[in-house]
Design a protein around this motif. Sequence first.
Motif, mmCIF file in Angstrom:
data_model
loop_
_atom_site.group_PDB
_atom_site.id
_atom_site.type_symbol
_atom_site.label_atom_id
_atom_site.label_comp_id
_atom_site.label_asym_id
_atom_site.label_seq_id
_atom_site.Cartn_x
_atom_site.Cartn_y
_atom_site.Cartn_z
ATOM 1 N N GLU A 194 33.820 39.517 30.375
ATOM 2 C CA GLU A 194 34.747 40.557 29.903
ATOM 3 C C GLU A 194 35.538 41.151 31.062
ATOM 4 N N VAL A 195 34.856 41.359 32.188
ATOM 5 C CA VAL A 195 35.539 41.878 33.377
ATOM 6 C C VAL A 195 36.629 40.893 33.808
ATOM 7 N N ALA A 196 36.296 39.608 33.857
ATOM 8 C CA ALA A 196 37.268 38.579 34.251
ATOM 9 C C ALA A 196 38.439 38.520 33.284
ATOM 10 N N THR A 197 38.167 38.642 31.994
ATOM 11 C CA THR A 197 39.244 38.646 30.999
ATOM 12 C C THR A 197 40.178 39.831 31.235
ATOM 13 N N SER A 198 39.608 41.000 31.506
ATOM 14 C CA SER A 198 40.423 42.184 31.804
ATOM 15 C C SER A 198 41.214 41.991 33.090
ATOM 16 N N LEU A 199 40.589 41.385 34.083
ATOM 17 C CA LEU A 199 41.278 41.099 35.343
ATOM 18 C C LEU A 199 42.462 40.172 35.108
ATOM 19 N N ASN A 200 42.219 39.098 34.377
ATOM 20 C CA ASN A 200 43.278 38.123 34.098
ATOM 21 C C ASN A 200 44.398 38.730 33.266
ATOM 22 N N ALA A 201 44.047 39.584 32.307
ATOM 23 C CA ALA A 201 45.063 40.256 31.491
ATOM 24 C C ALA A 201 45.900 41.191 32.362
ATOM 25 N N GLY A 202 45.262 41.897 33.260
ATOM 26 C CA GLY A 202 45.977 42.790 34.178
ATOM 27 C C GLY A 202 46.894 42.028 35.109
ATOM 28 N N ALA A 203 46.434 40.880 35.612
ATOM 29 C CA ALA A 203 47.255 40.045 36.497
ATOM 30 C C ALA A 203 48.458 39.496 35.746
ATOM 31 N N TYR A 261 25.957 53.416 44.635
ATOM 32 C CA TYR A 261 25.632 52.993 43.266
ATOM 33 C C TYR A 261 26.755 53.428 42.342
ATOM 34 N N ALA A 262 27.352 52.472 41.640
ATOM 35 C CA ALA A 262 28.500 52.756 40.768
ATOM 36 C C ALA A 262 28.087 53.194 39.372
ATOM 37 N N GLY A 263 26.846 52.933 38.988
ATOM 38 C CA GLY A 263 26.400 53.284 37.652
ATOM 39 C C GLY A 263 26.914 52.297 36.622
ATOM 40 N N ALA A 264 26.770 52.667 35.369
ATOM 41 C CA ALA A 264 27.204 51.799 34.267
ATOM 42 C C ALA A 264 28.700 51.987 34.058
ATOM 43 N N LEU A 265 29.430 50.901 34.168
ATOM 44 C CA LEU A 265 30.876 50.916 33.974
ATOM 45 C C LEU A 265 31.233 50.052 32.772
ATOM 46 N N THR A 266 32.337 50.374 32.133
ATOM 47 C CA THR A 266 32.844 49.463 31.110
ATOM 48 C C THR A 266 33.486 48.279 31.829
ATOM 49 N N ALA A 267 33.708 47.198 31.106
ATOM 50 C CA ALA A 267 34.363 46.031 31.698
ATOM 51 C C ALA A 267 35.762 46.410 32.187
ATOM 52 N N ALA A 268 36.470 47.239 31.433
ATOM 53 C CA ALA A 268 37.828 47.653 31.822
ATOM 54 C C ALA A 268 37.794 48.502 33.098
ATOM 55 N N GLU A 269 36.834 49.413 33.198
ATOM 56 C CA GLU A 269 36.705 50.235 34.408
ATOM 57 C C GLU A 269 36.396 49.363 35.623
ATOM 58 N N ALA A 270 35.473 48.430 35.443
ATOM 59 C CA ALA A 270 35.112 47.529 36.545
ATOM 60 C C ALA A 270 36.318 46.694 36.956
ATOM 61 N N ALA A 271 37.042 46.157 35.992
ATOM 62 C CA ALA A 271 38.215 45.327 36.295
ATOM 63 C C ALA A 271 39.281 46.125 37.038
ATOM 64 N N ALA A 272 39.500 47.373 36.658
ATOM 65 C CA ALA A 272 40.499 48.207 37.325
ATOM 66 C C ALA A 272 40.132 48.428 38.790
ATOM 67 N N THR A 273 38.857 48.608 39.076
ATOM 68 C CA THR A 273 38.394 48.773 40.454
ATOM 69 C C THR A 273 38.542 47.470 41.226
ATOM 70 N N VAL A 274 38.076 46.389 40.640
ATOM 71 C CA VAL A 274 38.084 45.074 41.279
ATOM 72 C C VAL A 274 39.507 44.612 41.583
ATOM 73 N N ALA A 275 40.437 44.895 40.693
ATOM 74 C CA ALA A 275 41.813 44.399 40.819
ATOM 75 C C ALA A 275 42.506 44.868 42.090
ATOM 76 N N VAL A 276 42.144 46.039 42.609
ATOM 77 C CA VAL A 276 42.872 46.611 43.754
ATOM 78 C C VAL A 276 42.078 46.625 45.056
ATOM 79 N N ALA A 277 40.823 46.213 45.029
ATOM 80 C CA ALA A 277 39.974 46.305 46.215
ATOM 81 C C ALA A 277 40.034 45.030 47.058
ATOM 82 N N VAL A 278 40.063 45.242 48.377
ATOM 83 C CA VAL A 278 40.027 44.149 49.345
ATOM 84 C C VAL A 278 39.158 44.594 50.515
ATOM 85 N N GLY A 279 38.276 43.701 50.967
ATOM 86 C CA GLY A 279 37.426 44.002 52.115
ATOM 87 C C GLY A 279 37.528 42.910 53.155
ATOM 88 N N LYS A 280 36.639 42.943 54.136
ATOM 89 C CA LYS A 280 36.744 41.974 55.232
ATOM 90 C C LYS A 280 36.487 40.531 54.789
#
Length: 187
Positions: free
Chosen positions: A169-178, A123-142
């Motif tokens: 908001e998460v997607a916007t942060s992801l796209n801005a990071g990319a 359980y990740a708990g409550a994350l900000t959109a920026a925190e979630a985007a930072a995690t999502v941006a670097v993770a890869v699974g099977k």
Amino acid sequence: MAADMDEFWVFGYGSLMWNPGFRFEEKWTARAFGYRRSLCVHSWVHRGTERRPGLVLGLDHGGSCIGTAFRVASAEKADVLDYLRERELVTRVYKERTMPVQLADGRRMPALAYVIDRNHVQYAGALTAAEAAATVAVAVGKSGPNSEYVLNTLAHLREMGIRDHWLEEVATSLNAGAAASAQVQIR
């Protein structure tokens, strides 16, 4: 109109909405009350690893969630339950619950849903959109990059006419990071 007690409904709030993986008799837009769609599950298998977890959707407490309710034929119930348990309970981060959902036509039905276990280590708990985007941006699974999962989910929600402002908001942060990463690589 009261629900037939023999009816079996499944509520999907993420990929289950557009990729249920089982046969169904009816499909309705529906709302679950008391829960919200959230990137609150650390993915250790499909969209991340234990060393670098990704984030996938869960139903977390609070608010309401628009999703899809599927009515499954009685003869298919056991097979669908087996399939869903294999798909959703891989690491037991979800709890299987039956909850009332309201269909788009106003009927209320009990539906099977998978709710996050807040006591589970994933359980990740409550994350900000920026925190979630930072995690999502670097993770890869099977099943591929975590960002692909988030952007695909958002695209499907939009196709279905469902707005999820926090996920946007998460997607916007992801796209801005990319975009920022691409600028650095160009220089």
